[in-house]
Design a protein around this motif. Structure first.
Motif, PDB file in Angstrom:
ATOM      1  N   SER A   1     -28.430 -36.424   0.818  1.00  0.00           N
ATOM      2  CA  SER A   1     -27.190 -35.825   1.320  1.00  0.00           C
ATOM      3  C   SER A   1     -26.941 -34.516   0.571  1.00  0.00           C
ATOM      4  CB  SER A   1     -26.012 -36.781   1.100  1.00  0.00           C
ATOM      5  OG  SER A   1     -25.570 -36.759  -0.247  1.00  0.00           O
ATOM      6  N   ALA A   2     -25.837 -33.866   0.897  1.00  0.00           N
ATOM      7  CA  ALA A   2     -25.439 -32.641   0.197  1.00  0.00           C
ATOM      8  C   ALA A   2     -24.502 -32.925  -0.969  1.00  0.00           C
ATOM      9  CB  ALA A   2     -24.760 -31.688   1.181  1.00  0.00           C
ATOM     10  N   ALA A   3     -24.088 -34.176  -1.129  1.00  0.00           N
ATOM     11  CA  ALA A   3     -23.089 -34.522  -2.140  1.00  0.00           C
ATOM     12  C   ALA A   3     -23.465 -34.091  -3.566  1.00  0.00           C
ATOM     13  CB  ALA A   3     -22.767 -36.015  -2.097  1.00  0.00           C
TER      14      ALA A   3
ATOM     15  N   VAL B   1     -22.792 -30.387  -3.814  1.00  0.00           N
ATOM     16  CA  VAL B   1     -21.350 -30.109  -3.789  1.00  0.00           C
ATOM     17  C   VAL B   1     -20.751 -30.403  -5.163  1.00  0.00           C
ATOM     18  CG1 VAL B   1     -19.133 -30.879  -2.819  1.00  0.00           C
ATOM     19  CG2 VAL B   1     -21.078 -30.450  -1.298  1.00  0.00           C
ATOM     20  N   GLU B   2     -21.169 -31.503  -5.779  1.00  0.00           N
ATOM     21  CA  GLU B   2     -20.675 -31.862  -7.109  1.00  0.00           C
ATOM     22  C   GLU B   2     -21.064 -30.815  -8.149  1.00  0.00           C
ATOM     23  OE1 GLU B   2     -22.187 -35.820  -7.727  1.00  0.00           O
ATOM     24  OE2 GLU B   2     -21.013 -36.613  -6.045  1.00  0.00           O
TER      25      GLU B   2
ATOM     26  N   SER C   1     -18.994 -27.693  -7.572  1.00  0.00           N
ATOM     27  CA  SER C   1     -17.626 -27.972  -8.017  1.00  0.00           C
ATOM     28  C   SER C   1     -17.531 -27.930  -9.544  1.00  0.00           C
ATOM     29  CB  SER C   1     -17.183 -29.335  -7.493  1.00  0.00           C
ATOM     30  OG  SER C   1     -15.887 -29.628  -7.912  1.00  0.00           O
TER      31      SER C   1
ATOM     32  N   PHE D   1     -15.734 -30.066   4.259  1.00  0.00           N
ATOM     33  CA  PHE D   1     -17.159 -30.338   4.149  1.00  0.00           C
ATOM     34  C   PHE D   1     -17.424 -31.424   3.115  1.00  0.00           C
ATOM     35  CE2 PHE D   1     -21.364 -29.694   2.333  1.00  0.00           C
ATOM     36  CZ  PHE D   1     -22.159 -29.672   3.465  1.00  0.00           C
ATOM     37  N   SER D   2     -16.825 -31.279   1.925  1.00  0.00           N
ATOM     38  CA  SER D   2     -17.079 -32.262   0.866  1.00  0.00           C
ATOM     39  C   SER D   2     -16.527 -33.634   1.228  1.00  0.00           C
ATOM     40  CB  SER D   2     -16.521 -31.786  -0.471  1.00  0.00           C
ATOM     41  OG  SER D   2     -15.133 -31.593  -0.388  1.00  0.00           O
TER      42      SER D   2
ATOM     43  N   ALA E   1     -20.488 -34.090   3.392  1.00  0.00           N
ATOM     44  CA  ALA E   1     -21.423 -33.956   2.273  1.00  0.00           C
ATOM     45  C   ALA E   1     -22.163 -35.249   1.930  1.00  0.00           C
ATOM     46  CB  ALA E   1     -20.704 -33.424   1.036  1.00  0.00           C
ATOM     47  N   ARG E   2     -21.536 -36.393   2.062  1.00  0.00           N
ATOM     48  CA  ARG E   2     -22.165 -37.659   1.658  1.00  0.00           C
ATOM     49  C   ARG E   2     -23.091 -38.247   2.733  1.00  0.00           C
ATOM     50  NH1 ARG E   2     -19.079 -41.926   0.695  1.00  0.00           N
ATOM     51  NH2 ARG E   2     -20.587 -42.743  -0.757  1.00  0.00           N
TER      52      ARG E   2
ATOM     53  N   HIS F   1     -24.561 -36.507   9.587  1.00  0.00           N
ATOM     54  CA  HIS F   1     -25.675 -35.811   8.946  1.00  0.00           C
ATOM     55  C   HIS F   1     -26.192 -34.689   9.846  1.00  0.00           C
ATOM     56  CE1 HIS F   1     -28.731 -35.000   6.025  1.00  0.00           C
ATOM     57  NE2 HIS F   1     -29.548 -34.828   7.045  1.00  0.00           N
TER      58      HIS F   1
ATOM     59  N   LEU G   1     -23.930 -31.890   9.279  1.00  0.00           N
ATOM     60  CA  LEU G   1     -24.251 -31.295   7.991  1.00  0.00           C
ATOM     61  C   LEU G   1     -25.441 -30.342   8.146  1.00  0.00           C
ATOM     62  CD1 LEU G   1     -24.489 -33.194   4.635  1.00  0.00           C
ATOM     63  CD2 LEU G   1     -26.240 -31.590   5.302  1.00  0.00           C
TER      64      LEU G   1
END
Length: 175
Positions: free
Chosen positions: A18-20, A23-24, A27, A93-94, A98-99, A149, A152
């Motif tokens: 995923s993109a998570a 993103v974290e 952030s 998005f987040s 993102a997940r 997804h 995403l």
């Protein structure tokens, strides 16, 4: 918009599919408002591309925003037909996309691995579907994780245009 990301490998790591994690990391690094005006690509007239049963279109937006609408239709009962619309807004998005992990079908993974591909593919970095079953013990992160997804992916694809797009993106993918 203007972050520089240096990748020291042949491709971006898949992480958890995923993109998570990305993103974290962004952030954690922090974001700053910029003094320069943000440039946009505004869709002035509709355009559509078709490839067999798949198509994608960009339309003029009603408002000064970017929206994405995705429809997928897979014969697998675990996926079926899913449609979702997403408006690209701060925090959306987040929270909404993102997940969502990449996904594949068990028979496709086995075939790819026989060809020497998808060597790192596992239940830790993809949702694997076998007919009506989700093979991941933890199940799905969202009830409609598959279409999320694909959304995403679309957000990422359009990000390569060089500036944010103001328009309405629609895509349909059937198998």
């Amino acid at each position: 918009d203007n972050a520089y990301v240096d990748v020291s490998a042949a491709e971006v790591p898949i992480m958890d599919g995923s993109a998570a994690p990305f993103v974290e990391m962004i952030s954690a690094a922090g974001c700053e408002a910029q003094s320069a005006a943000r440039r946009f690509i505004r869709v002035l007239k509709p355009v559509q591309v078709t490839d067999g049963d798949k198509w994608a279109a960009l339309d003029v937006a009603e408002a000064a925003e970017t929206t994405f609408t995705m429809t997928i239709d897979f014969p697998s009962p675990a996926i079926g037909r899913q449609t979702r619309t997403f408006a690209l807004q701060p925090g959306g998005f987040s929270h909404d996309l993102a997940r969502a992990r990449t996904f594949g079908f068990l028979h496709e993974v086995e075939h790819l691995q026989k060809l020497g591909l998808a060597k790192g593919g596992s239940l830790e970095n993809a949702v694997v579907v076998d007919g009506a079953r989700i093979l991941n013990p933890e199940g799905l992160r969202y009830t409609d994780e598959f279409v999320r997804h694909k959304l995403l992916d679309s957000v990422g694809d359009l990000a390569l245009a060089g500036a944010p797009i103001r328009g309405s993106y629609h895509r349909s993918e059937e198998r």
